[in-house]
Motif scaffolding. Sequence first.
Motif, PDB file in Angstrom:
ATOM      1  N   LYS A  28      37.531  41.152  39.212  1.00  0.00           N
ATOM      2  CA  LYS A  28      36.185  41.349  39.775  1.00  0.00           C
ATOM      3  C   LYS A  28      35.132  40.784  38.824  1.00  0.00           C
ATOM      4  N   ASP A  29      35.219  41.149  37.547  1.00  0.00           N
ATOM      5  CA  ASP A  29      34.239  40.666  36.573  1.00  0.00           C
ATOM      6  C   ASP A  29      34.312  39.157  36.402  1.00  0.00           C
ATOM      7  N   ILE A  32      32.528  37.556  39.359  1.00  0.00           N
ATOM      8  CA  ILE A  32      31.085  37.775  39.283  1.00  0.00           C
ATOM      9  C   ILE A  32      30.461  36.865  38.230  1.00  0.00           C
ATOM     10  N   GLY A  35      31.786  38.431  44.142  1.00  0.00           N
ATOM     11  CA  GLY A  35      32.339  39.768  43.962  1.00  0.00           C
ATOM     12  C   GLY A  35      32.972  40.290  45.238  1.00  0.00           C
ATOM     13  N   SER A  89      38.588  45.327  40.546  1.00  0.00           N
ATOM     14  CA  SER A  89      38.285  45.902  39.236  1.00  0.00           C
ATOM     15  C   SER A  89      39.485  46.622  38.629  1.00  0.00           C
TER      16      SER A  89
END
Length: 210
Positions: A158-159, A162, A171, A187
Amino acid sequence: MPSAAPNPEMTDVVIVGAGLSGLEAGRHLQRANISCQILEATGQVDGKTRTVKSRETGPGFNDVGAAWINDTSQSEMYKLFQRYGLGAEIQRSTGNTLHEERDGSFVSLPYGELPISQEEAASLGALLSNLDKMIAESCLERPEKSPGAQQLDQITFKDFCIQAGPSPINGHFADNISRGLLGVDASEISTLYMINYFKSGTGIANLSSD
């Protein structure tokens, strides 16, 4: 499944899980005259291929595990599918598809198109291009030997998505594809794991085509 607890000392092989993989392993062992016991925690045989009724009374069924199959990236599963004469419906790839927006509304678009802006499309396109390059360079058998493996294993998928672009679409893509393929949020898994998963399925486009 036998009601009595199996005795490992009385069998050659113990198989954990009565899904398709476990059952097929047991079938091959028996054909080779090797004894085996299959252990299943849920008390039912189905694994990820379970089908349940939509309601207690009336018509309708829902696949809560496996739903799509093809003869390219799932060739071994497809052989089982053919061996046992399982019926199927052909997945349509023409006409319009309905997309549910994040606000709960729906939009109809030609198959293959996404309800996103040009800015979002550019951001997502750059992310996918970068991911495709990383997948091509990764090592399937030894993912820890892939370029930048240590750093990729320390950041969630996820990070990573993003940070790859300013648009929130990145995301949303990360969560949608990880939930659809693995049943978890982006995440909860590392980027290295996801890259290796994409590699094992011959790429993002192939895995997400359903």
